[in-house]
Design a protein around this motif. Sequence first.
Motif, PDB file in Angstrom:
ATOM      1  N   HIS A  27       0.693  -1.106  -0.266  1.00 21.79           N
ATOM      2  CA  HIS A  27       0.243  -0.416  -0.243  1.00 21.79           C
ATOM      3  C   HIS A  27       1.359   0.946  -0.041  1.00 21.79           C
ATOM      4  CE1 HIS A  27      -4.278  -1.976   1.907  1.00 21.79           C
ATOM      5  NE2 HIS A  27      -3.213  -2.847   1.200  1.00 21.79           N
ATOM      6  N   LYS A  28       1.970   1.194   0.378  1.00 20.76           N
ATOM      7  CA  LYS A  28       2.611   1.944  -0.803  1.00 20.76           C
ATOM      8  C   LYS A  28       3.687   2.627  -1.589  1.00 20.76           C
ATOM      9  CE  LYS A  28       4.959   1.078   4.223  1.00 20.76           C
ATOM     10  NZ  LYS A  28       4.037  -0.222   4.585  1.00 20.76           N
ATOM     11  N   PRO A  29       3.208   3.979  -2.651  1.00 16.05           N
ATOM     12  CA  PRO A  29       3.336   3.833  -3.717  1.00 16.05           C
ATOM     13  C   PRO A  29       4.567   3.912  -4.006  1.00 16.05           C
ATOM     14  CG  PRO A  29       1.848   5.719  -2.853  1.00 16.05           C
ATOM     15  CD  PRO A  29       1.750   4.512  -2.453  1.00 16.05           C
ATOM     16  N   SER A  69      -2.125   1.601  -3.192  1.00 13.57           N
ATOM     17  CA  SER A  69      -4.133   1.361  -2.700  1.00 13.57           C
ATOM     18  C   SER A  69      -5.129   1.844  -3.033  1.00 13.57           C
ATOM     19  CB  SER A  69      -3.256   0.841  -1.340  1.00 13.57           C
ATOM     20  OG  SER A  69      -3.738   2.215  -0.442  1.00 13.57           O
ATOM     21  N   TRP A  70      -6.323   1.589  -3.172  1.00 12.50           N
ATOM     22  CA  TRP A  70      -7.764   2.479  -2.979  1.00 12.50           C
ATOM     23  C   TRP A  70      -8.402   2.189  -1.893  1.00 12.50           C
ATOM     24  CZ3 TRP A  70      -8.819   3.905  -8.521  1.00 12.50           C
ATOM     25  CH2 TRP A  70      -7.842   3.772  -9.001  1.00 12.50           C
ATOM     26  N   HIS A 130      -3.143   8.339  -1.988  1.00 15.71           N
ATOM     27  CA  HIS A 130      -3.171   7.565  -3.082  1.00 15.71           C
ATOM     28  C   HIS A 130      -2.499   8.412  -4.132  1.00 15.71           C
ATOM     29  CE1 HIS A 130      -5.556   5.751  -6.441  1.00 15.71           C
ATOM     30  NE2 HIS A 130      -5.364   6.456  -6.860  1.00 15.71           N
ATOM     31  N   SER A 131      -2.139   7.327  -4.260  1.00 21.74           N
ATOM     32  CA  SER A 131      -1.280   7.824  -6.122  1.00 21.74           C
ATOM     33  C   SER A 131      -0.715   7.064  -7.103  1.00 21.74           C
ATOM     34  CB  SER A 131       0.219   8.759  -5.204  1.00 21.74           C
ATOM     35  OG  SER A 131       1.000   9.159  -6.510  1.00 21.74           O
ATOM     36  N   LEU A 132      -1.490   6.780  -8.300  1.00 29.66           N
ATOM     37  CA  LEU A 132      -1.656   6.129  -9.375  1.00 29.66           C
ATOM     38  C   LEU A 132      -0.533   6.831  -9.521  1.00 29.66           C
ATOM     39  CD1 LEU A 132      -3.444   3.784 -10.701  1.00 29.66           C
ATOM     40  CD2 LEU A 132      -4.341   5.787 -11.356  1.00 29.66           C
ATOM     41  N   LEU A 160       5.546   7.995 -14.520  1.00 29.26           N
ATOM     42  CA  LEU A 160       4.990   9.225 -13.554  1.00 29.26           C
ATOM     43  C   LEU A 160       3.851   9.107 -12.469  1.00 29.26           C
ATOM     44  CD1 LEU A 160       4.024  11.227 -17.061  1.00 29.26           C
ATOM     45  CD2 LEU A 160       6.420  11.054 -15.374  1.00 29.26           C
ATOM     46  N   PHE A 161       3.673  10.226 -11.513  1.00 30.43           N
ATOM     47  CA  PHE A 161       2.840   9.457 -10.475  1.00 30.43           C
ATOM     48  C   PHE A 161       1.248  10.799 -11.196  1.00 30.43           C
ATOM     49  CE2 PHE A 161       6.651   7.728  -7.800  1.00 30.43           C
ATOM     50  CZ  PHE A 161       5.901   7.485  -7.389  1.00 30.43           C
TER      51      PHE A 161
END
Length: 260
Positions: A193-195, A224-225, A242-244, A259-260
């Motif tokens: 869960h850690k982007p 994670s969402w 949250h950072s897709l 890219l974030f």
Amino acid sequence: MKDFEPIIYDFPDRKDIVIYPISDVHIGAEEMMLKVWNDFKKKLLSEPNSYITIGGDMMNNGIKSSVTNVYAETMRPREQKKWLVEQLEDVKHKILCVVPGNHENRNDREVDNNPLYDVCCKLDIEDKFKENAAFVIMRFGNIEGNGENNPSYTMCVLHGSGGGIYTGAAVNRNERFGYTMDNLDVLVVGHNHKPTVSKPQKIFIDARNKKVSFKPFTVVSSTSWLSYGGYALRKQLLPASHSLQEIQLKGKRKEVRVLF
């Protein structure tokens, strides 16, 4: 379904593509970020050259033996499967691979039935499902050619494992696993869960050409969402944003950007 049989895609037009690594959505959890998911779906549908990987824990799948409070789930496990099928039906052509997480694997351990595999069967994409890890090869341009004008990319996708509350522990574990694979371009791991994104490299000894060079690879720990609270708060886990991530693969020359 065999783990070490790669999934191969060809992109003869050599257009750049974007891959969004999706995992840890936890459908059914109170903290699931439904609006964020809905906004992402619209974005994905609007982008013709965008794809996704599915790396597990798509469903919270709260059952009696899990740490999840089953009484607080927003959907029953069977409803979570149905909802996910409906959500993925119109983007199934964009799914590169599917790997289950520990939340889906609870059923494997107890009753030999994986709900994420059921979803793939319903969508008629069970050939994209791998039990433990997916190895994906993406070839651009003339597949008979080679070199910079015909780049190819290799990717490994798995859910991941292990605890550790600190981001560095997850990064170290993922990079260490990446070092086991020769010719790897991108490793995608979920679970923690850690982007994060890191770019280690391996020393490559070329005996034929009598030279030593370096082979970098990119490690992506997918977001994670979930909003913070519930189990994470009770267990004193650190909040994670949250950072897709957006994995960009260039079609006319070999280059990986994230890219974030």
